[in-house]
Scaffold this active site. Structure first.
Site, mmCIF file in Angstrom:
data_model
loop_
_atom_site.group_PDB
_atom_site.id
_atom_site.type_symbol
_atom_site.label_atom_id
_atom_site.label_comp_id
_atom_site.label_asym_id
_atom_site.label_seq_id
_atom_site.Cartn_x
_atom_site.Cartn_y
_atom_site.Cartn_z
ATOM 1 N N SER A 167 68.896 53.714 -7.220
ATOM 2 C CA SER A 167 70.117 53.803 -8.039
ATOM 3 C C SER A 167 70.126 52.364 -8.520
ATOM 4 O O SER A 167 71.010 51.813 -9.339
ATOM 5 C CB SER A 167 71.338 54.059 -7.281
ATOM 6 O OG SER A 167 71.259 53.416 -6.160
ATOM 7 N N ASN A 187 75.412 52.713 -12.887
ATOM 8 C CA ASN A 187 76.008 51.864 -11.715
ATOM 9 C C ASN A 187 76.162 50.440 -11.996
ATOM 10 O O ASN A 187 77.124 49.998 -11.334
ATOM 11 C CB ASN A 187 74.914 51.969 -10.619
ATOM 12 C CG ASN A 187 74.812 53.479 -10.079
ATOM 13 O OD1 ASN A 187 75.889 53.819 -9.986
ATOM 14 N ND2 ASN A 187 73.574 53.628 -9.404
#
Ligand code: CAA
Length: 291
Positions: free
Chosen positions: A119, A190
């Protein structure tokens, strides 16, 4: 090159969802983990989630059964090397990911594409430690994988066009949509989402609102499906903290400093839903705010 088989490394929250959607789309899946218990739990969860899709008439019972039959679990990482596409979805720690790619290396077919569901960790750096940086990409799914429409595709500096194209074809076959992101810390989703969550934790830390009012404010005031603190529990507070640290270190800007309260929750082992406690306590029938 046509992808027919997919190896998924890591049978946790993301890995089991990735195995689920890949099998449903017709790929032969090898799901690998270091613990048999994790593999057993993953298969049980995939079965439950497929059952849920059958009961909501999203898929037929036959599709569920054929998808399940396509998933083979293995403790042996060499079995993953025989697939056309590998998606690494292990713990979000760079040393762990490097070790996985190192141990996988000798078992890989020459054409196997390597990807990571990281991520936030640099794709270029992960790729540089393998024998095929041009066949390495970021393949970032969102949680819950069977429901979320987006996959971020991240090219490292060396990734070649056929590799990108092959991954894009897989995303399309999954019935999902790809967003291309450049290889900078935390990519697109993110980079935006986790600082928002961190800001929600600051809002709590500074006493601007309590857990309930912060989540309600963003659900009803900004139409988010989950409040930011509920979402943090869903993602995992350790993951949120790790991503803030990657942003802070990688972009060297104090605006990305992790909130001390987030750090404290992680130190307490209150990591969210997976440990039954985070900004909410999930041990009873209904989640109860912890602040
Ligand atoms: N597998 C299969 N289906 C699932 C599922 C799963 N794991 N989880 C939920 N579903 C299905 C349900 O069956 C339901 O289907 P129908 O629409 O056919 O009824 C649908 O999803 C909605 O689920 P629920 O009715 O149970 O619950 P909900 O309406 O509250 O939605 C949610 C749940 C989809 C999770 C929603 O709250 C949501 O979108 N939350 C935000 C999620 C989010 O932001 N994810 C991104 C996190 S960031 C990330 O992942 C990146 C990272 O690297 C950290």
């Amino acid at each position: 090159m046509e992808i027919k088989s997919v190896g998924v490394i890591g049978a946790g929250q993301m890995g089991n969802g990735i195995a689920h959607v890949m099998a449903l789309a017709g790929y032969d899946v090898r799901l690998n983990d270091v613990r048999q218990e994790a593999l057993d739990q993953a298969v049980a969860l995939i079965t439950r989630n497929l059952d849920r899709q059958v009961s909501r008439e999203k898929i037929s019972a036959h599709e569920r059964d054929t998808a399940l039959a396509r998933i083979k679990t293995t403790l042996d990482i060499s079995a993953v090397g025989e697939t056309d596409l590998v998606v690494e979805a292990a713990t979000e720690r760079e040393d762990v990911k490097h070790k996985i790619f190192e141990s996988l290396g000798p078992h890989l077919r020459p054409n196997t594409i390597l990807t990571s569901n990281t991520s936030s960790i640099s794709i270029t750096r992960l790729a540089s430690r393998t024998d095929r940086p041009e066949k390495f990409m970021g393949f970032h799914f969102m949680n819950p994988v069977p429901v979320m429409q987006l996959v971020e595709l991240i090219r490292g500096i060396a990734t070649d066009q056929p590799t990108y194209q092959a991954c894009l074809t897989v995303v399309n076959r999954l019935g999902k949509t790809a967003a291309s992101a450049e290889d900078f810390p935390a990519f697109i989703v993110n980079r935006i989402l986790i600082p928002m969550i961190n800001e929600a934790v600051y809002t709590l830390y500074e006493g601007v609102g309590n857990v309930k009012s912060i989540d309600m404010a963003m659900k009803l005031g900004a139409n988010h499906p989950m409040g930011p603190l509920e979402l943090a529990d869903f993602i995992g507070l350790d993951t949120c903290l790790a991503i803030m640290n990657v942003l802070h270190d990688g972009l060297a800007d104090t605006k990305y400093r992790p909130c001390p309260l987030l750090t404290k929750y992680v130190e307490a082992g209150w990591l969210g839903r997976k440990t039954q406690r985070g900004f909410y306590d999930y041990r009873g029938d209904e989640p109860v705010p912890t602040r």
